[in-house]
Enzyme design. Structure first.
Site, short mmCIF file in Angstrom:
data_model
loop_
_atom_site.label_atom_id
_atom_site.label_comp_id
_atom_site.label_asym_id
_atom_site.label_seq_id
_atom_site.Cartn_x
_atom_site.Cartn_y
_atom_site.Cartn_z
N ARG A 58 39.25 3.05 -39.36
CA ARG A 58 39.07 1.69 -38.89
C ARG A 58 39.68 0.59 -39.76
NH1 ARG A 58 35.33 -0.91 -41.85
NH2 ARG A 58 35.21 -2.56 -40.31
N GLY A 104 43.64 5.21 -49.28
CA GLY A 104 44.92 5.86 -49.00
C GLY A 104 46.06 4.89 -48.76
N GLY A 105 46.01 3.73 -49.42
CA GLY A 105 47.11 2.80 -49.29
C GLY A 105 46.80 1.58 -48.43
N GLY A 153 43.77 8.02 -39.39
CA GLY A 153 43.39 9.00 -40.40
C GLY A 153 42.68 10.24 -39.93
N GLU A 154 41.94 10.17 -38.85
CA GLU A 154 41.10 11.31 -38.50
C GLU A 154 41.75 12.32 -37.56
OE1 GLU A 154 37.97 8.37 -37.62
OE2 GLU A 154 36.61 9.84 -38.49
N THR A 214 42.74 -0.24 -41.24
CA THR A 214 43.97 -0.94 -40.86
C THR A 214 43.79 -1.63 -39.50
OG1 THR A 214 45.27 0.61 -42.14
CG2 THR A 214 46.45 -0.68 -40.50
#
Lengths: 744, 157
Positions: free
Chosen positions: A512, A471-472, A701-702, A514
């Site tokens: 985790r 995702g980037g 993200g989560e 990043t």
């Protein structure tokens, strides 16, 4: 450790480095690779949800011209108890445990021929009664999936479908309820849902004459595929090389293996590279969805809104093999709130549905639907604003978690205050509309990461990690390297490498990458900066202590007495060979201190009273991210997680018939949100730096999928007066309640 | 069974291939012609990852038989950018971060370009309904919609 510093690149929005390949169709995903001599593998899947395998006859399939290999579970070793369940999920051995469970595989010269050859395999089954709900699994006299299994951490009660139990407790909740003015006791239920990644599982595998296996596949972790495949095949990890392709979504669902060991066996037997690609139907039936849950919850509070005690019992579906995230759910349910007396008990329950896998904050959305629905009801009961009620009980620095540790700096209060100050919270509502809010918590993870940074002779840098970019994250890695080296972010090339090129790294998951891999990139880049100072000292013929590094330049430190023009990274890079050779930085860590992330979501819905259809008309998602490295991709995570949560709340569910066949294994009937279902999602970034991380990063993200289930349900309650304690809030379910609303 | 010989045009180039009668255009593009930019997400016409144009009209290539494109003009994501310049839809998707994993992106690019060729000034609602056939599980659509609206603005200027 988090530094108060002025950033040049952190917080900016450069175009991602892999972007052009992804908008032009050039990027290679799992199913995009073809190799010379490649053949196609297909899986025979069980037509029964629960059956004993009496015999499998593959001889007719093997005799077909163009069929080059056939395999069953007997081709796998069965001597490692750690992977016994995984191996049996990949190829069923004694029993089939869900409809679609893989039994045998064929490799043939075309996909169509492989498919036809499956029909020539004869399997004799002893069909058993399927167990299709938590209630049925726990009933006395229920058919037992595994007679030999005994639950972990629990008294032996004989054969059971309970695979494990967990418990967390503090204080004296039962007596503390007596201090409460209001006690609410409620039950909540959610159904099995799927991550819904658009790219089906796919791989190309070559087993070579010396037994070395090369795997190309879409995965969240090349190293995970390497170790799991090696374990299932009973070979050394170093015999497997995994090259992760670009990955078309995962959300936790691509952290394990389904096809790779099977393709490796087919390739070993045939000597040819084997490609396997799941159909969408196979993805739904036989990958790893998230289990449904039942949660019994009791919370007591005083009239002024202080929670005094809470108890929760929860059961989560694991599918055919143990492993629901019930423990994570148990650890999450009360974590947003600070109160003394609690008891939490969780049960991992097996039943005849696909074996679950991780799905974005595993376990948290289900339990948060329960606690945040109850908090909404409590706010109504006490006539306290729902944000004020949460603020009155909010976890903060120093609050002890139900499972022991105390929070460091966290941003629950900050996200609540940002929600209250947001124009959304005070905006007027229209007819048939209602507003709901909910908070969400997720631990986030650290784990193992490595990074290599190589300086190029022109002063640019290459960053090599093993984390697939879902995702980037390439852009984030490049930003952090550019920040440390003081070079332009465009001058950094971030690379996702195979398992024999990158240092070990755990999966792209747990929010985790990043945080942890980024931290390794920062450390590796700092090693380069140190080496640049050594080289500058050589060039200037001075002590290294006399050289400093700032904003991409080596320069004499103040008071050193040296008078030299600063040397840029490029100046020194040009002279690498003469000053000691190549300049590389390498770092690895087992990152601790992933800062937990809190979010507050606001949701407005409009309900059609004639059909029960719910439209989300406005949505605001506020999250503490610690530090946003690339804000666009941070917002993207928040918006995407919110959208998945809205789908979970409103429409998504696995529907099984009474024989245990999934009735909606396609995107037409498994109804995920489409563009016309959603409004813009206002992602609001709050930054309470994570004190552990050099830049203050928390995982992102989560958490965004955690609050929406309750935020939507609370909005539906506000719009209709109907409180939905069972998801999804699909039109027929809500309409039934609306029509009978007078009776509730 | 003998394979069928199909002569067609893909992204303006004359192309010929052999296929089975039941082969879909999606499989022919990916496996026989070697253009893997067009993706398979479902093979049932529900996800839009395989969007291509047939004589300028947006279709799901998984629902078209390969033999049907004989003498027709097929447009795929590989034909959207010029050699040196991205199409505004592609550029704006990058600028707005309108992609995360990128698997739906080829379909979104082809579909959005087809929309802007029909309607240079769509509303947010128009874009949302036009792209309702392109599933994206990562973005929540927000940044995709903004990118397409921004591309429309730029193309009108």
């Amino acid at each position: 450790m988090s530094e108060d510093r002025k950033f040049r690149w952190v917080g900016t929005r450069p175009i991602r480095h892999d972007g052009i390949d992804k908008v032009t169709g050039r990027a290679q995903f799992g199913a995009d690779l073809s190799l010379p001599g490649m053949i196609w593998g297909k899986l025979l899947r069980s037509p029964h949800a629960h059956a004993r395998i009496v015999s499998i006859d593959t001889s007719a399939a093997e005799a077909i011209d163009g069929v080059l290999a056939v395999v069953t579970a007997t081709d796998l070793p069965d001597d490692d108890p750690k992977v016994a369940d995984l191996a049996r999920n990949i190829l069923a051995r004694e029993k089939v445990l869900y409809h679609g469970h893989a039994i045998a595989a064929v490799a043939a010269t075309s996909a169509a021929l492989a498919e036809r050859a499956l029909d020539a395999i004869t399997v004799e089954y002893e069909v058993l009664k399927p167990v299709l709900s938590l209630e049925a699994a726990l009933a006395s006299g229920a058919p037992i999936l595994d007679e030999a299994r005994r639950p972990k951490d629990m008294e032996d009660t004989g054969p059971t479908n309970i695979a494990a139990r967990c418990e967390f407790s503090r204080g004296e909740p039962e007596s503390a309820f007596a201090q409460a003015d209001v006690v609410l006791e409620r039950s909540y239920e959610t159904q099995m849902v799927h991550q819904g990644y658009i790219e089906p599982h796919a791989c190309v595998v070559q087993t070579k004459e010396d037994g070395l296996i090369e795997i190309w596949c879409c995965t969240q972790g090349g190293f995970a595929v390497r170790s799991l495949t090696a374990s299932v095949l009973g070979i050394d990890t170093s015999r497997v090389k995994v090259t992760p392709s670009e990955i078309g979504g995962g959300f936790g669902g691509k952290t394990t293996v389904y096809l790779e060991p099977v393709a490796a066996l087919l390739s070993r037997k045939s000597g040819r590279p084997v490609k396997m690609v799941m159909t969408r139907e196979e993805v739904f039936r036989a990958s790893g969805p998230a289990g449904g849950a039942k949660i019994d919850l009791k919370v007591g509070a005083t009239r002024d809104g202080r929670i005094v005690a809470g108890t929760a019992r929860m059961w989560m579906e694991a599918g055919g093999f143990p492993g629901s995230p019930v423990q994570a759910g148990a650890m999450c349910i009360f974590s947003p709130y600070d109160f003394d007396h609690l008891f939490i008990e969780g049960f991992d329950v097996v039943l005849n549905k696909p074996k679950v896998a991780a799905y974005r904050a595993p376990g948290a959305p289900q339990v948060t639907f329960a606690i945040e629905s109850l908090m909404d009801e409590l706010a109504n009961e006490l006539e306290i604003d729902p944000i004020d009620l949460r603020l009155a009980n909010a976890a903060k620095e120093g609050t002890q978690l139900p499972y022991g540790p105390r929070f460091k700096a966290v941003g629950m209060i900050e996200t609540l205050e940002a929600a209250r100050a947001h124009p959304h919270y005070a905006a007027p509502l229209g007819k048939n509309q209602g507003r709901g809010m909910a908070v969400g918590f997720w631990f986030n993870n650290g784990m193992n990461s490595s990074a290599d940074v190589h300086l190029t002779e022109d002063g640019t840098a290459v960053v090599v990690t093993g984390n697939p970019d879902i995702g980037g994250s390439r852009a984030s890695m490049a930003i952090m390297c550019a920040e440390e080296l003081g070079i332009d972010v465009e001058k950094v090339r971030p690379v996702v490498a195979d398992t024999e090129t990158a240092g070990y790294t755990d999966v792209t998951g747990g929010s985790r990458v990043t945080f942890a891999t980024g931290w390794a990139v920062i450390e590796a880049s700092r090693k380069i900066a140190s080496e640049l100072c050594i080289r500058a000292a050589k060039i200037w013929d001075c002590d290294v202590e006399q050289v400093g590094f700032s904003e991409g330049h080596c320069l004499p430190v103040e008071g050193s007495g040296l008078d030299h023009a600063p040397l840029s990274v490029a100046d020194i890079a040009k002279q690498m060979a003469r000053t000691g050779g190549p300049i590389n930085g390498q770092a690895q860590l087992n990152a601790r201190g992933a800062g937990p992330a809190f979010a507050t979501h606001l949701c407005d819905v409009e309900v059609d009273p004639e059909t029960g259809k719910v439209d989300v008309v406005r949505y605001t998602a506020i999250q503490d991210v610690g530090r946003a490295i690339h804000p666009s991709y941070v917002e993207g995570q928040i918006q995407g997680g919110a959208a998945q949560g809205i789908g979970w709340a409103l429409n998504e569910e696995y529907v099984f018939d009474e024989a245990g066949r999934l009735e909606n294994p396609g995107f037409l009937d498994y109804r995920m949100p489409v563009a016309s279902d959603l409004p813009m999602i206002d992602a609001v970034i709050v930054e309470v730096p994570n004190p552990t991380h050099p830049y203050g990063v928390r995982g992102v993200g989560e958490t965004p999928i955690v609050p929406p289930l309750a935020a939507v349900a609370n909005a539906v309650m506000a719009a209709t007066g109907v409180r939905m304690q069972s998801l999804p809030i699909s039109p027929p379910r809500l309409l039934e309640r609306l029509l009978g609303a007078g009776d509730v | 069974m003998a394979k069928l010989h199909v002569e067609t045009s893909v992204n303006g180039e004359p192309t010929e291939f052999l296929c089975e009668p039941h082969t879909t255009l999606l499989d022919a593009l990916r496996n026989d012609i070697g253009l893997t930019g067009t993706k398979e997400g479902c093979a049932t016409g529900d996800c839009g990852a395989c969007s291509v144009t047939l004589n300028g009209r947006l279709v799901c290539s998984c629902l078209v038989l390969a033999a049907e494109v004989s003498g027709q003009e097929v447009g795929t994501v590989e034909g959207v950018a010029d050699a040196e310049t991205l199409h505004p839809v592609q550029q704006k998707l990058l600028e707005h971060a309108g992609l995360q994993c990128g698997i739906c992106t080829p379909g979104v690019v082809v579909a959005a370009k087809a929309l802007l060729e029909r309607d240079p000034n769509p509303s947010e609602r128009d874009v949302r309904f036009w792209l309702a056939g392109n599933l994206c599980r990562c973005t929540g659509y927000d940044k995709i919609i903004r990118a397409v609206l921004d591309a429309a603005t730029e193309m009108r200027a």
